[in-house]
Design an enzyme around this catalytic site. Structure first.
Site, short mmCIF file in Angstrom:
data_model
loop_
_atom_site.label_atom_id
_atom_site.label_comp_id
_atom_site.label_asym_id
_atom_site.label_seq_id
_atom_site.Cartn_x
_atom_site.Cartn_y
_atom_site.Cartn_z
N ASP A 206 -0.11 -0.28 -1.29
CA ASP A 206 0.60 -0.18 -2.56
C ASP A 206 -0.22 -0.84 -3.67
OD1 ASP A 206 2.67 0.96 -1.18
OD2 ASP A 206 3.79 -0.92 -0.98
N1 URA Z 1 3.65 -1.48 3.78
C1 URA Z 1 4.06 -1.62 2.50
O1 URA Z 1 5.24 -1.73 2.23
N2 URA Z 1 3.13 -1.63 1.55
C2 URA Z 1 1.81 -1.53 1.79
O2 URA Z 1 1.00 -1.57 0.87
C3 URA Z 1 1.40 -1.39 3.13
C4 URA Z 1 2.34 -1.36 4.11
#
Ligand code: URA
Length: 239
Positions: free
Chosen positions: A106
């Site tokens: 993310d």
């Molecule tokens: N899970 C998440 O919620 N975000 C990420 O960036 C990676 C795994």
């Protein structure tokens, strides 16, 4: 392997730009099989010829693998009109090689992100069939409990219907805010955040600390990258 232009080939290591290669050639610092090269446009077969730059043999690889210590604020994409992408953290010579992120973190997640132009292996690493463990460090609001660990281990189905494979929650500290390592074998959209939110412990901070048997290189500052060694790529092939 087919012969390739030396400027392209040497620049593909990411250490010199094509313009720098031109200058090095002009200065007689690029040798192919012991003979100084006259033009950066000359061609050579990187698998057969010995190519020396400043007296050092260049390690040519068909594919490029890079480990990036991703900072928050960058999108895991090759192009996205909504903001800077992880590609903006790489030098132009690498951006030209068709690298793409192996999976997504993310925008606000930090830590280990691999980038490559080797589609087949990247695909395998992401497939749940291959069971590549991805480990995240998470800081959450609220007290994590053994019950939460059991819910992870059992495999939960979230309110929105997402059925999660059994996963691991290892509590590092527990209090008004808690810390844990979360190990997943799959990578659905926002999965760690969704699983912890489902248990009523929203994620405050998330960092990926390893993928398969490859830990995040702690000598890399946020935003820095390095090439994977041949051994590391071989290890990934074995996972
Ligand atoms: N899970 C998440 O919620 N975000 C990420 O960036 C990676 C795994």
């Amino acid at each position: 392997m087919e012969k390739q232009r030396l400027d392209k080939l040497i620049a593909s290591t990411g250490r010199w730009s094509r313009r720098e290669v031109k200058n090095l050639v002009r200065q007689g610092r690029v040798l192919v099989d012991g003979v100084p090269v006259r033009s950066a446009e000359e061609k050579a077969d990187p698998e057969k010829a010995e190519i020396l730059v400043n007296g050092e043999a260049i390690a040519y690889r068909r594919y490029t693998w890079v480990m990036l210590n991703k900072p928050a604020g960058y999108l895991s994409a090759t192009e996205d009109g909504r903001g800077p992408t992880v590609m903006d953290l790489l030098p132009a010579e690498l951006r030209r090689q068709g690298l793409f992120p192996v999976g997504r973190l993310d925008k606000d997640t930090e830590g280990l992100l691999l980038l490559t132009n080797e589609g087949g292996l990247a695909h395998e690493l992401l497939s749940p069939r291959h069971h590549v463990d991805k480990v995240y460090y998470a800081r959450v609001a609220g007290r994590l409990t053994e019950e939460d660990c059991r819910a992870f281990a059992a495999g939960m189905t979230l309110d929105d219907g997402l059925a999660c494979l059994p996963a691991e929650l290892a509590i590092l500290s527990s209090g008004r805010e808690s810390e844990a390592h979360v190990t997943l074998r799959e990578g659905k959209f926002h999965q760690v955040k969704r699983m912890l939110a489902y248990l009523g412990k929203p994620v405050l901070y998330l960092e990926r600390v390893s993928m398969g048997n490859l830990p995040l290189d702690i000598t890399l500052s946020r935003g820095e990258f390095r090439f994977l060694t041949e051994q590391e790529v071989d290890q990934l092939r074995k996972t």
